[in-house]
Design an enzyme around this catalytic site. Structure first.
Site, PDB file in Angstrom:
ATOM      1  N   ASP A 135     -26.877 -79.832   6.645  1.00 44.37           N
ATOM      2  CA  ASP A 135     -25.835 -79.293   7.530  1.00 44.37           C
ATOM      3  C   ASP A 135     -26.502 -78.607   8.720  1.00 44.37           C
ATOM      4  OD1 ASP A 135     -22.591 -78.341   6.802  1.00 44.37           O
ATOM      5  OD2 ASP A 135     -23.608 -77.554   8.572  1.00 44.37           O
TER       6      ASP A 135
ATOM      7  N   ILE B  82     -27.345 -84.127  11.932  1.00 48.16           N
ATOM      8  CA  ILE B  82     -27.380 -85.537  11.501  1.00 48.16           C
ATOM      9  C   ILE B  82     -27.656 -86.486  12.665  1.00 48.16           C
ATOM     10  CG2 ILE B  82     -25.964 -85.305   9.402  1.00 48.16           C
ATOM     11  CD1 ILE B  82     -23.652 -86.621  11.163  1.00 48.16           C
TER      12      ILE B  82
ATOM     13  N   THR C 142     -10.624 -90.333   7.987  1.00 50.17           N
ATOM     14  CA  THR C 142      -9.329 -89.634   8.069  1.00 50.17           C
ATOM     15  C   THR C 142      -8.187 -90.613   8.324  1.00 50.17           C
ATOM     16  OG1 THR C 142      -8.065 -88.165   9.525  1.00 50.17           O
ATOM     17  CG2 THR C 142      -9.975 -89.189  10.499  1.00 50.17           C
ATOM     18  N   ASP C 143      -6.986 -90.226   7.906  1.00 48.41           N
ATOM     19  CA  ASP C 143      -5.811 -91.069   8.194  1.00 48.41           C
ATOM     20  C   ASP C 143      -5.495 -91.081   9.688  1.00 48.41           C
ATOM     21  OD1 ASP C 143      -4.837 -88.460   8.440  1.00 48.41           O
ATOM     22  OD2 ASP C 143      -3.121 -88.753   7.100  1.00 48.41           O
ATOM     23  N   GLU C 144      -6.120 -90.142  10.452  1.00 48.40           N
ATOM     24  CA  GLU C 144      -5.827 -90.073  11.888  1.00 48.40           C
ATOM     25  C   GLU C 144      -6.318 -91.313  12.633  1.00 48.40           C
ATOM     26  OE1 GLU C 144      -6.233 -86.220  13.749  1.00 48.40           O
ATOM     27  OE2 GLU C 144      -6.079 -85.216  11.818  1.00 48.40           O
TER      28      GLU C 144
ATOM     29  N   LYS D 293     -13.851 -90.760  14.966  1.00 49.59           N
ATOM     30  CA  LYS D 293     -13.880 -91.090  13.532  1.00 49.59           C
ATOM     31  C   LYS D 293     -13.672 -92.593  13.324  1.00 49.59           C
ATOM     32  CE  LYS D 293     -14.144 -88.591  10.434  1.00 49.59           C
ATOM     33  NZ  LYS D 293     -15.370 -88.111   9.722  1.00 49.59           N
TER      34      LYS D 293
ATOM     35  N   HIS E 294       0.017 -85.224  20.928  1.00 52.46           N
ATOM     36  CA  HIS E 294       0.261 -84.776  19.549  1.00 52.46           C
ATOM     37  C   HIS E 294       0.850 -85.871  18.656  1.00 52.46           C
ATOM     38  CE1 HIS E 294       1.702 -81.003  17.124  1.00 52.46           C
ATOM     39  NE2 HIS E 294       0.946 -81.818  16.417  1.00 52.46           N
TER      40      HIS E 294
ATOM     41  N   ARG F 239       2.858 -83.751   8.481  1.00 51.59           N
ATOM     42  CA  ARG F 239       1.548 -84.061   7.925  1.00 51.59           C
ATOM     43  C   ARG F 239       1.714 -84.274   6.421  1.00 51.59           C
ATOM     44  NH1 ARG F 239       0.997 -84.782  12.544  1.00 51.59           N
ATOM     45  NH2 ARG F 239      -0.583 -83.986  13.986  1.00 51.59           N
TER      46      ARG F 239
ATOM     47  N   TYR G 197     -11.004 -86.856  18.834  1.00 51.50           N
ATOM     48  CA  TYR G 197     -11.463 -86.709  17.444  1.00 51.50           C
ATOM     49  C   TYR G 197     -11.221 -88.003  16.655  1.00 51.50           C
ATOM     50  CZ  TYR G 197     -11.023 -85.639  12.458  1.00 51.50           C
ATOM     51  OH  TYR G 197     -11.119 -85.690  11.084  1.00 51.50           O
TER      52      TYR G 197
HETATM   53  P1  NAD Z   1     -15.360 -78.704   8.759  1.00 50.68           P
HETATM   54  O1  NAD Z   1     -15.252 -78.614  10.243  1.00 50.68           O
HETATM   55  O2  NAD Z   1     -14.813 -77.590   7.920  1.00 50.68           O
HETATM   56  O3  NAD Z   1     -16.897 -78.855   8.354  1.00 50.68           O
HETATM   57  C1  NAD Z   1     -17.776 -79.701   9.032  1.00 50.68           C
HETATM   58  C2  NAD Z   1     -19.207 -79.389   8.574  1.00 50.68           C
HETATM   59  O4  NAD Z   1     -20.090 -80.320   9.237  1.00 50.68           O
HETATM   60  C3  NAD Z   1     -19.682 -77.976   8.936  1.00 50.68           C
HETATM   61  O5  NAD Z   1     -20.373 -77.409   7.858  1.00 50.68           O
HETATM   62  C4  NAD Z   1     -20.616 -78.215  10.119  1.00 50.68           C
HETATM   63  O6  NAD Z   1     -21.661 -77.239  10.224  1.00 50.68           O
HETATM   64  C5  NAD Z   1     -21.186 -79.589   9.786  1.00 50.68           C
HETATM   65  N1  NAD Z   1     -21.668 -80.297  10.965  1.00 50.68           N
HETATM   66  C6  NAD Z   1     -21.027 -80.456  12.161  1.00 50.68           C
HETATM   67  N2  NAD Z   1     -21.813 -81.140  13.004  1.00 50.68           N
HETATM   68  C7  NAD Z   1     -22.963 -81.445  12.344  1.00 50.68           C
HETATM   69  C8  NAD Z   1     -24.142 -82.151  12.675  1.00 50.68           C
HETATM   70  N3  NAD Z   1     -24.318 -82.689  13.889  1.00 50.68           N
HETATM   71  N4  NAD Z   1     -25.102 -82.276  11.739  1.00 50.68           N
HETATM   72  C9  NAD Z   1     -24.959 -81.736  10.508  1.00 50.68           C
HETATM   73  N5  NAD Z   1     -23.879 -81.047  10.142  1.00 50.68           N
HETATM   74  C10 NAD Z   1     -22.873 -80.901  11.041  1.00 50.68           C
HETATM   75  O7  NAD Z   1     -14.715 -80.097   8.378  1.00 50.68           O
HETATM   76  P2  NAD Z   1     -13.869 -80.519   7.076  1.00 50.68           P
HETATM   77  O8  NAD Z   1     -12.460 -80.185   7.293  1.00 50.68           O
HETATM   78  O9  NAD Z   1     -14.572 -80.054   5.856  1.00 50.68           O
HETATM   79  O10 NAD Z   1     -13.993 -82.109   7.176  1.00 50.68           O
HETATM   80  C11 NAD Z   1     -15.057 -82.803   6.536  1.00 50.68           C
HETATM   81  C12 NAD Z   1     -14.896 -84.283   6.803  1.00 50.68           C
HETATM   82  O11 NAD Z   1     -13.651 -84.743   6.294  1.00 50.68           O
HETATM   83  C13 NAD Z   1     -14.922 -84.643   8.276  1.00 50.68           C
HETATM   84  O12 NAD Z   1     -15.657 -85.833   8.429  1.00 50.68           O
HETATM   85  C14 NAD Z   1     -13.456 -84.864   8.626  1.00 50.68           C
HETATM   86  O13 NAD Z   1     -13.336 -85.792   9.672  1.00 50.68           O
HETATM   87  C15 NAD Z   1     -12.926 -85.407   7.323  1.00 50.68           C
HETATM   88  N6  NAD Z   1     -11.501 -85.161   7.051  1.00 50.68           N
HETATM   89  C16 NAD Z   1     -11.005 -83.885   7.107  1.00 50.68           C
HETATM   90  C17 NAD Z   1      -9.666 -83.660   6.796  1.00 50.68           C
HETATM   91  C18 NAD Z   1      -9.076 -82.258   6.791  1.00 50.68           C
HETATM   92  O14 NAD Z   1      -7.877 -82.114   6.597  1.00 50.68           O
HETATM   93  N7  NAD Z   1      -9.857 -81.221   6.987  1.00 50.68           N
HETATM   94  C19 NAD Z   1      -8.830 -84.736   6.435  1.00 50.68           C
HETATM   95  C20 NAD Z   1      -9.389 -86.024   6.391  1.00 50.68           C
HETATM   96  C21 NAD Z   1     -10.720 -86.215   6.688  1.00 50.68           C
HETATM   97  P1  TYD Z   2      -4.425 -79.105  12.183  1.00 53.46           P
HETATM   98  O1  TYD Z   2      -4.588 -78.183  11.025  1.00 53.46           O
HETATM   99  O2  TYD Z   2      -5.197 -78.848  13.428  1.00 53.46           O
HETATM  100  O3  TYD Z   2      -4.711 -80.574  11.619  1.00 53.46           O
HETATM  101  P2  TYD Z   2      -4.465 -82.032  12.342  1.00 53.46           P
HETATM  102  O4  TYD Z   2      -4.220 -81.828  13.777  1.00 53.46           O
HETATM  103  O5  TYD Z   2      -5.764 -82.699  12.081  1.00 53.46           O
HETATM  104  O6  TYD Z   2      -3.322 -82.645  11.617  1.00 53.46           O
HETATM  105  O7  TYD Z   2      -2.897 -79.136  12.579  1.00 53.46           O
HETATM  106  C1  TYD Z   2      -1.890 -79.517  11.666  1.00 53.46           C
HETATM  107  C2  TYD Z   2      -0.581 -79.550  12.413  1.00 53.46           C
HETATM  108  O8  TYD Z   2      -0.223 -78.222  12.806  1.00 53.46           O
HETATM  109  C3  TYD Z   2      -0.625 -80.356  13.695  1.00 53.46           C
HETATM  110  O9  TYD Z   2       0.617 -81.041  13.863  1.00 53.46           O
HETATM  111  C4  TYD Z   2      -0.791 -79.316  14.789  1.00 53.46           C
HETATM  112  C5  TYD Z   2      -0.053 -78.109  14.219  1.00 53.46           C
HETATM  113  N1  TYD Z   2      -0.591 -76.777  14.622  1.00 53.46           N
HETATM  114  C6  TYD Z   2       0.275 -75.804  15.153  1.00 53.46           C
HETATM  115  O10 TYD Z   2       1.486 -76.018  15.297  1.00 53.46           O
HETATM  116  N2  TYD Z   2      -0.252 -74.600  15.505  1.00 53.46           N
HETATM  117  C7  TYD Z   2      -1.578 -74.312  15.377  1.00 53.46           C
HETATM  118  O11 TYD Z   2      -2.010 -73.190  15.749  1.00 53.46           O
HETATM  119  C8  TYD Z   2      -2.447 -75.315  14.809  1.00 53.46           C
HETATM  120  C9  TYD Z   2      -3.911 -75.051  14.637  1.00 53.46           C
HETATM  121  C10 TYD Z   2      -1.895 -76.531  14.442  1.00 53.46           C
END
Ligand code: NAD
Ligand code: TYD
Length: 339
Positions: A33, A60, A125-127, A157, A279, A217, A153
């Site tokens: 990390d 990475i 991600t589903d995005e 991905k 959005h 979501r 973003y």
């Molecule tokens: P996060 O932002 O909480 O954590 C990301 C981690 O990656 C951090 O520890 C950061 O230090 C590390 N990182 C960032 N850039 C780096 C680099 N260049 N080299 C090494 N480490 C690096 O993210 P998360 O929410 O835990 O998401 C993890 C993965 O899951 C991501 O790939 C994200 O796209 C995917 N994902 C997240 C969600 C969600 O709801 N959070 C849903 C679907 C998929």
């Molecule tokens: P987020 O947690 O950023 O995840 P993602 O955009 O990847 O789905 O946001 C979830 C939803 O909430 C998204 O529709 C944006 C909305 N949102 C707000 O309305 N207010 C906020 O302050 C944030 C961070 C997100």
């Protein structure tokens, strides 16, 4: 079996490390990390002293550094969580998203080619599928849904996913990809919807809902996501994409109201702010394939998962109060100050 878990100091990666330490104590886990603003070494404290765990600070996208770690450690499996993960930040500054999410993935794939690997798993991600209209509740994302991204973003991905497929098809690299819906649970950085609303509500600060709060979501408790990845790693088939989600669609406004109720805070804190650019309206996963193929089903109901999550943030104020009181404040002011 030796695992590289990249991004393991972040939200889902750390939960995955805890899950695997418990489920497979015989595995060796090395967390790679960079410790960006979203990575927190304190999160990994429970495993830091374990014999079978090691932490290496590395970017990475740093080809030389990644190559030398592969050369020394020769992992069997790489699970790539490392990413820039916040849509709002990608709208402000896409460059770092391409650097980490696309180039970083390519560097990892090249190292896997060079040193050999049993499996490379890409956490996606589903995005990548774009969004669905609110008036078509019959539509869901399947693994066959075309990629159709909206934000920098999601574009980064999707690009990484395409690279993984290309390395599988061209070089025979044993990859798998999972595309998960929105996660929630412990250790999520408080810039994301659920922890941000919990932290603000506890501080009696405004709760900034984008647009009208009608966006939908499909929420999944983080441990259920980790269990799905573990199952994917255990099955033999390579080159496969798996959608992960639990038919748990919620409107943003309903989640924010639920948090107000659980914390006994007035809904008057809710403040409607300027909508996010581009959005996405609705995400909804069809999890039929992973259910039929691997028997996976989510175990945590949203009503239970959200209570557990709120309780976790109440019990771990130190963890997130340090974040919201530091450099994060500058981001918050920039993002929400004049919204
Ligand atoms: P996060 O932002 O909480 O954590 C990301 C981690 O990656 C951090 O520890 C950061 O230090 C590390 N990182 C960032 N850039 C780096 C680099 N260049 N080299 C090494 N480490 C690096 O993210 P998360 O929410 O835990 O998401 C993890 C993965 O899951 C991501 O790939 C994200 O796209 C995917 N994902 C997240 C969600 C969600 O709801 N959070 C849903 C679907 C998929
Ligand atoms: P987020 O947690 O950023 O995840 P993602 O955009 O990847 O789905 O946001 C979830 C939803 O909430 C998204 O529709 C944006 C909305 N949102 C707000 O309305 N207010 C906020 O302050 C944030 C961070 C997100």
């Amino acid at each position: 079996m030796k695992f590289f878990v990249t991004g393991g100091a972040g939200f889902i990666g750390s939960n995955f490390i805890f899950y695997m330490e418990k489920k497979h104590p015989e595995y060796e886990i090395i967390c790679l990390d960079k410790l960006t603003y979203a990575g927190n070494l304190a999160t990994l404290a429970p495993v830091m002293e374990k014999q079978n765990f090691k932490f290496v600070r590395v970017d990475i996208a740093d080809r030389e550094a990644v190559s030398s770690i592969f050369e020394v450690e020769k992992p069997d499996v790489v699970v790539n969580f490392a990413a820039e993960s916040h849509v709002d930040r990608s709208i402000e500054d896409p460059g770092v998203f391409l650097q980490t999410n696309v180039i970083g993935t390519q560097v990892l794939l090249d190292a896997c080619r060079k040193y050999g690997i049993r499996r490379y798993h890409q956490v996606s991600t589903d995005e990548v599928y774009g969004d669905l209209p609110l008036d078509r509740p019959d539509l869901f994302f399947t693994e066959q849904t075309p990629l159709h991204t909206s934000s920098p973003y999601s574009a980064s991905k999707a690009s990484a996913d395409l690279l993984c497929n290309a390395y599988h098809r061209t070089y025979g690299l044993p990859i798998t990809i999972s595309r998960c819906s929105n996660n929630y649970g412990p250790y999520q950085f408080p810039e994301k919807l659920i922890p941000l609303m919990i932290a603000n509500a506890l501080a009696d600060k405004p709760l900034p809902v984008y647009g009208q709060g009608l966006n939908v979501r499909d929420w999944l408790y983080v441990e259920d996501h980790c269990a799905a990845i573990d199952l994917i790693l255990e099955q033999e088939e390579i080159g496969q994409v798996y959608n992960i989600g639990g038919h748990n669609e919620m409107r943003n406004i309903d989640i924010v109201k639920l948090i107000c109720k659980a914390l006994d805070k007035p809904e008057g804190l809710i403040t409607y702010v300027t909508d996010r650019k581009g959005h996405d309206m609705r995400y909804a996963i069809d999890p039929t394939f992973i259910h039929e193929k691997l028997g996976w089903l989510p175990e945590t109901k949203f009503e239970d998962g959200i209570q557990k999550t709120i309780q976790w943030y109440l019990d771990h104020r130190d963890w997130w109060e340090e974040i919201v009181s530091g450099a994060y404040q500058t981001y918050y002011e920039r993002m929400y100050g004049n919204r």
